[in-house]
Write a protein that holds these residues in place. Structure first.
Motif, mmCIF file in Angstrom:
data_model
loop_
_atom_site.group_PDB
_atom_site.id
_atom_site.type_symbol
_atom_site.label_atom_id
_atom_site.label_comp_id
_atom_site.label_asym_id
_atom_site.label_seq_id
_atom_site.Cartn_x
_atom_site.Cartn_y
_atom_site.Cartn_z
ATOM 1 N N ARG A 41 -7.273 -6.623 13.654
ATOM 2 C CA ARG A 41 -7.968 -7.506 12.709
ATOM 3 C C ARG A 41 -8.178 -6.803 11.377
ATOM 4 O O ARG A 41 -7.962 -7.377 10.303
ATOM 5 N N GLY A 42 -8.620 -5.554 11.449
ATOM 6 C CA GLY A 42 -8.826 -4.797 10.220
ATOM 7 C C GLY A 42 -7.524 -4.592 9.466
ATOM 8 O O GLY A 42 -7.482 -4.735 8.237
ATOM 9 N N TYR A 43 -6.464 -4.254 10.183
ATOM 10 C CA TYR A 43 -5.161 -4.043 9.559
ATOM 11 C C TYR A 43 -4.722 -5.292 8.812
ATOM 12 O O TYR A 43 -4.297 -5.230 7.652
ATOM 13 N N GLN A 44 -4.846 -6.445 9.467
ATOM 14 C CA GLN A 44 -4.466 -7.710 8.852
ATOM 15 C C GLN A 44 -5.306 -7.962 7.600
ATOM 16 O O GLN A 44 -4.777 -8.332 6.550
ATOM 17 N N HIS A 45 -6.598 -7.763 7.723
ATOM 18 C CA HIS A 45 -7.532 -7.932 6.601
ATOM 19 C C HIS A 45 -7.120 -7.035 5.437
ATOM 20 O O HIS A 45 -6.991 -7.486 4.296
ATOM 21 N N GLY A 46 -6.925 -5.748 5.727
ATOM 22 C CA GLY A 46 -6.567 -4.796 4.679
ATOM 23 C C GLY A 46 -5.241 -5.108 4.023
ATOM 24 O O GLY A 46 -5.104 -5.023 2.802
ATOM 25 N N GLN A 96 -11.164 1.277 10.162
ATOM 26 C CA GLN A 96 -9.967 2.113 10.198
ATOM 27 C C GLN A 96 -8.719 1.253 10.006
ATOM 28 O O GLN A 96 -7.781 1.636 9.306
ATOM 29 N N GLY A 97 -8.702 0.074 10.619
ATOM 30 C CA GLY A 97 -7.586 -0.851 10.457
ATOM 31 C C GLY A 97 -7.465 -1.352 9.031
ATOM 32 O O GLY A 97 -6.356 -1.468 8.503
ATOM 33 N N ILE A 98 -8.596 -1.649 8.390
ATOM 34 C CA ILE A 98 -8.556 -2.088 6.990
ATOM 35 C C ILE A 98 -7.899 -1.012 6.135
ATOM 36 O O ILE A 98 -7.015 -1.297 5.324
ATOM 37 N N ALA A 99 -8.320 0.233 6.322
ATOM 38 C CA ALA A 99 -7.741 1.339 5.544
ATOM 39 C C ALA A 99 -6.245 1.465 5.809
ATOM 40 O O ALA A 99 -5.455 1.663 4.867
ATOM 41 N N ALA A 100 -5.832 1.325 7.057
ATOM 42 C CA ALA A 100 -4.405 1.415 7.394
ATOM 43 C C ALA A 100 -3.626 0.246 6.798
ATOM 44 O O ALA A 100 -2.509 0.426 6.303
ATOM 45 N N GLY A 101 -4.201 -0.947 6.822
ATOM 46 C CA GLY A 101 -3.534 -2.111 6.252
ATOM 47 C C GLY A 101 -3.378 -2.015 4.748
ATOM 48 O O GLY A 101 -2.330 -2.353 4.192
ATOM 49 N N VAL A 102 -4.418 -1.538 4.087
ATOM 50 C CA VAL A 102 -4.354 -1.339 2.633
ATOM 51 C C VAL A 102 -3.257 -0.321 2.307
ATOM 52 O O VAL A 102 -2.456 -0.533 1.396
ATOM 53 N N ALA A 103 -3.212 0.761 3.068
ATOM 54 C CA ALA A 103 -2.183 1.787 2.850
ATOM 55 C C ALA A 103 -0.788 1.213 3.079
ATOM 56 O O ALA A 103 0.138 1.494 2.308
ATOM 57 N N ALA A 104 -0.633 0.389 4.116
ATOM 58 C CA ALA A 104 0.673 -0.218 4.398
ATOM 59 C C ALA A 104 1.104 -1.155 3.276
ATOM 60 O O ALA A 104 2.294 -1.360 3.059
ATOM 61 N N ALA A 105 0.149 -1.696 2.554
ATOM 62 C CA ALA A 105 0.454 -2.571 1.415
ATOM 63 C C ALA A 105 0.752 -1.766 0.153
ATOM 64 O O ALA A 105 0.997 -2.333 -0.903
ATOM 65 N N GLY A 106 0.710 -0.442 0.255
ATOM 66 C CA GLY A 106 1.090 0.408 -0.867
ATOM 67 C C GLY A 106 -0.045 0.796 -1.789
ATOM 68 O O GLY A 106 0.190 1.235 -2.906
#
Length: 132
Positions: A41-46, A96-106
């Motif tokens: 969920r966090g990854y998607q959000h981020g 942690q997922g939000i941070a990873a998702g933001v990073a994956a978005a560059g």
């Protein structure tokens, strides 16, 4: 699936996280649909809101300095010390997922920056005036 403007190519792992997530804009509002385990969920959000999160942190950095005379790093450290040890595992995984998702978005933001942004109101409204 709509992604942030700065997004990097999506890895197979990211594709799994983002398969059921989506974002749309209507009448000036941004809506996101996220689902799954806390990190997912966090990854998607981020990932889906990376540009907005980057902008929110830019504003938070400015306002923290304007309102207190302290750099935002002061509040990042406070969030690590005051909030991180007390956050339930589910919410910690989501951040942690939000941070990873933001990073994956560059976008280059850290877990600690996301944590401090998440605690911004408490830090500047409660912790800052009462610290010491």
């Amino acid at each position: 699936m709509e992604t942030a403007e700065k997004s990097a190519p999506v890895s197979p792992e990211a594709e799994n996280y983002l398969a059921t997530a989506h974002r749309y804009e209507k009448n000036g509002w941004i809506a996101v649909h996220v689902e799954g385990a806390p990190f997912a969920r966090g990854y998607q959000h981020g990932y889906l809101l990376a540009a907005e999160i980057e902008d929110a942190l830019r504003v938070a950095r400015f306002l923290a300095l304007w309102d207190t005379g302290e750099e935002f790093d002061t509040f990042i450290l406070a969030a690590q010390q005051v909030f991180e040890p007390k956050i339930e595992a589910e919410y910690l995984q989501e951040i942690q997922g939000i941070a990873a998702g933001v990073a994956a978005a560059g976008i280059n933001l850290t877990f600690n920056e996301i944590l401090a942004w998440n605690a911004y109101q408490e830090l500047l409204g409660n912790w800052w005036p009462n610290r010491g």
